[in-house]
Scaffold this active site. Structure first.
Site, short mmCIF file in Angstrom:
data_model
loop_
_atom_site.label_atom_id
_atom_site.label_comp_id
_atom_site.label_asym_id
_atom_site.label_seq_id
_atom_site.Cartn_x
_atom_site.Cartn_y
_atom_site.Cartn_z
N GLU B 51 117.55 57.45 33.17
CA GLU B 51 117.20 58.59 34.03
C GLU B 51 117.14 59.90 33.25
OE1 GLU B 51 119.49 56.32 34.86
OE2 GLU B 51 119.06 55.58 36.89
N PHE B 113 130.17 52.35 46.83
CA PHE B 113 129.53 51.93 45.59
C PHE B 113 128.37 52.88 45.27
CE2 PHE B 113 126.26 49.30 43.42
CZ PHE B 113 126.95 49.14 42.22
N GLN B 114 128.35 53.39 44.06
CA GLN B 114 127.32 54.32 43.57
C GLN B 114 127.21 55.58 44.43
OE1 GLN B 114 123.70 52.03 42.71
NE2 GLN B 114 124.49 51.67 40.65
N LYS B 163 120.39 57.33 52.17
CA LYS B 163 119.46 56.20 52.30
C LYS B 163 119.03 55.98 53.75
CE LYS B 163 118.73 51.38 51.03
NZ LYS B 163 119.29 50.14 50.45
N MET B 469 122.24 70.38 11.13
CA MET B 469 122.58 71.76 11.47
C MET B 469 124.09 71.98 11.44
SD MET B 469 121.31 74.66 11.97
CE MET B 469 119.71 74.94 12.71
#
Lengths: 158, 564
Positions: B51, B113-114, B163, B469
């Site tokens: 993602e 969950f999630q 959802k 760097m």
């Protein structure tokens, strides 16, 4: 140090208070007092925040607040041109009564609430500075508990 | 017309002008992906490897095209993986709409969950966000999200949809395409003050940033600078807004800026700042930076005025509009002494022409020749570190939106995803990702996306086996104590490219580098070029953090040498 009072008109919706207060915390700015309630327009709430911080920091927060989608209006009150009030409830230590104290000369509304379980609860309303004076006058050693509402403010001009 | 929340979301995103969405499916966002299945002809979905890569791709797409970047992700880890990408877009003011789905409302607050509270997590890094509570508000919210992302100072907006709302059926109310909110207008008084300051200034300099490109004000900037004959310098965000060879252009200003730009800013009595925000990387010591100077600060975001540097003449407006008005009113004033000073600085402090030492390849030389080879239309994406600064200093940009880089947040791992977004949004144009071996390792899985979608991206891996760097700072400021920067990877980039289904090459002879890049341009799909360079090649000049242009270090050996 003089307080800076920020008065906001915001959408009356969950999550808005978080968006507002996090702007203060993120800049290391401690909120001294905070009040929130709906206004005469039910879709809008008024949030009043009092801070003791440098003008530079407060001005930056003021500008950031104006950028929030849910904030309709921000007013910054400093020095003059506004009126501010707050309410305090003070529960005195056991055995103490309102009559034990002398409040002469104080520009403040004071009243004793009906007793419950023998405790004496004092209610007072006035400018924040006067509320602080009242608390000092009663004295830390005489106070069992207290709760201040935090200040609300409105500008004086129409 | 009855539609599900998911169908409304997809329809609304299309109605707002979206042609491409980057994303990754998952449990909570299944309904939306199901609705996408029916609309494949109207909206293209690019599946990424992660993602974060999707968010960077949407960002690269937006920066390179000027359109809104759109990204979809599921609840929980899908949403949290977007965070770095959204923050990157926020810091650089990139218009983006991120859509995440959450668990069903019944499950919210139960550590399901999630489940994650992405609205609260994203609060400090978005312009606005929504937790949708009513399917009937959805099409309006989507339109408003696009409007907010694109109005005023641009930035990301997040919409989190439980959802169950994506499954609810309701009457779809179509919304018109968003239009940007009106920008603030300049007052007569502030314009007059700016014109007066421009007239009386003896040593004016323009310092511009990303706002110039974002408000399509590049031409207006050139007209303003040319009419008034004021030299210009750019923040990293401003790169590619004006042609590299413009006679008034002094190059990059700030920490790794050109000495000419930094000397000019140091000597100036008036700085005209356009669409820039006085980052610490530009100002160094803020008090010393602003000594004996007047600032005209032209920006669309009122909160930028006097945030870092006190601007006595703020101009809060759209950059193109403000520059047009200034150009109309202000008059050209002859400043021969100042112009000859500027010209002498340009000559004296020209960036050194990089040379190969016979054995190793010079990163700067490769970048300089890349400029000549790939053409002015090519889009150059970078990651973050030395290679990014080499590009900023040496690549010759001529067209707006051809330099794509994470400047504010400095996100290592930005490049590969962003390059994918650039290639998707600009079919037919050559995209080059210049990255480092450190940055590339952070998100190299996004190379798989370039392969799947046959994206013409050349990935130049500046491979010096150190985190360059930080290594450089350890050398300069930490007594050469190289803590955790000698990475000792054994990655074979040619094999790695091949394993992903891409073409891999390695530059072994500096003389053949240009030829190899030309070969890579002919290949369909991505090409990874391993470019072994010497870690001794460091980024100079450098102004040490918190210092000013007076403290500039020019080369490795002659530290602190003041050449003027």
């Amino acid at each position: 140090m003089k307080p800076n009072i920020l008065s906001l008109l915001v959408t009356n919706r969950f999550g808005v208070l978080t968006k507002v207060t996090m702007l203060f915390g993120r800049r290391g700015c401690n909120i001294h007092s905070l009040t929130v309630d709906t206004t005469h327009m039910p879709e809008l709430s008024r949030i009043t925040v009092t801070v003791y911080e440098s003008d530079e920091k407060v001005v930056q927060i003021f500008k950031q607040l104006k950028k929030l989608e849910d904030v309709q209006e921000v007013i910054l009150y400093r020095d003059s041109g506004f009126v501010e009030r707050e309410i305090v409830l003070i529960k005195l230590n056991e055995g103490l009564r309102l009559e034990d104290f002398d409040f002469d000369g104080m520009n403040i509304y004071i009243n004793k609430l009906p007793q419950s379980n023998g405790a004496c609860i004092v209610e007072a309303m006035g400018a924040s500075e006067d509320i602080s004076d009242l608390i000092n006058k009663i004295g830390q050693e005489n106070i069992f508990k207290l709760s201040r509402s935090g200040c609300v403010a409105l500008g004086l001009s129409q | 017309m009855k539609m599900t929340g998911a169908e409304i979301l997809v329809q609304s995103v299309i109605d707002q002008g979206t042609e491409v969405v980057f994303g990754y499916p998952g449990g909570s966002i299944l309904n939306i992906y199901d609705a996408l299945y029916d609309r494949q002809d109207e909206i293209r979905h690019i599946l990424t490897s992660h993602e974060q890569g999707a968010a960077h791709a949407a960002d690269g797409y937006a920066r390179s095209t000027g359109k809104t970047g759109v990204v979809f992700a599921t609840s929980g880890p899908g949403a949290t993986n977007l965070v770095t990408g959204i923050a990157t877009a926020y810091m650089d003011s990139v218009p983006m709409v991120a859509v995440t789905c959450n668990v069903v409302r019944e499950f919210i607050g139960r550590d399901s969950f999630q489940e994650i509270d992405i609205v609260d997590i994203s609060n400090p890094i978005v312009k606005h966000n929504y937790l949708v509570q009513d399917v009937n508000e959805l099409s309006h919210i989507v339109r408003e999200a696009f409007e907010i992302a694109n109005s005023g100072r641009k930035g990301p907006v997040l919409i989190d949809i439980p959802k169950d709302i994506t499954a609810e059926v309701t009457d779809f109310i179509s919304q018109p395409r968003f239009s940007c909110r009106a920008a603030p207008r300049l007052s007569e008084e502030s314009l007059e003050r700016a014109v007066m300051a421009l007239k009386t200034a003896e040593k004016p300099v323009i310092y511009f940033g990303g706002g110039v490109t974002f408000s399509d004000a590049c031409e207006e900037l050139l007209k303003f600078a040319e009419k008034l004959q004021i030299p210009m310098c750019s923040s990293v965000m401003g790169l590619s807004s004006v042609p590299a060879d413009h006679e008034l252009y002094l190059g990059l200003v700030g920490m790794h800026g050109t000495a000419a730009a930094n000397k000019a800013v140091l000597a100036a009595d008036l700085i005209v700042t356009v669409g820039a925000r006085f980052s610490d990387r530009v100002t160094g010591d803020r008090a010393k930076f602003s000594e004996n100077k007047t600032f005209i600060h032209l920006d669309i975001d009122q909160s930028e005025i006097s945030k870092n540097i006190n601007a006595s003449i703020p101009l809060i407006c759209d950059a193109a509009d403000g520059l047009r008005q200034l150009t109309d009113r202000a008059e050209y004033v002859k400043r021969p002494d100042w112009m000859s000073y500027i010209d002498s600085r340009k000559e004296k402090y020209a960036l050194p022409r990089p040379e190969d030492n016979g054995e190793t390849i010079s990163a700067r030389k490769i970048i300089l020749s890349l400029s000549d080879i790939v053409g002015r239309d090519a889009i150059i994406a970078t990651d973050v570190g030395q290679h990014q600064m080499f590009v900023a200093q040496y690549y010759q940009f001529y067209k707006p939106r051809t330099f794509i880089s994470s400047c504010g947040l400095g996100t290592m791992g930005f490049g590969m995803g962003a390059a994918n977004g650039c290639a998707v949004g600009n079919p037919g144009r050559q995209v080059v990702l210049v990255t480092g071996d450190g940055s590339f390792h952070m998100n190299l899985q996004e190379l798989a996306v370039a392969v799947s979608n046959k994206l013409n991206i050349i990935v130049l891996v500046m491979n010096n086996n150190v985190l360059g760097m930080v290594h450089q700072w350890q050398k300069l400021f930490y007594n050469a104590r190289y803590s955790a920067t000698e990475i000792a990877r054994k990655t074979d980039y040619v094999k790695l490219a091949e394993a992903f289904g891409a073409v891999g090459m390695r530059i072994e002879n500096p003389d053949l580098a240009a030829e190899q890049i030309k070969v890579a341009m002919e290949v369909e799909g991505p090409v990874v070029i391993d470019c072994p360079i010497d870690f001794h090649e460091r980024v100079f000049p450098i102004i040490p953090p918190g210092k000013t242009g007076k403290d500039m270090i020019y080369t490795d050996k002659k530290t602190q040498e003041e050449r003027s």
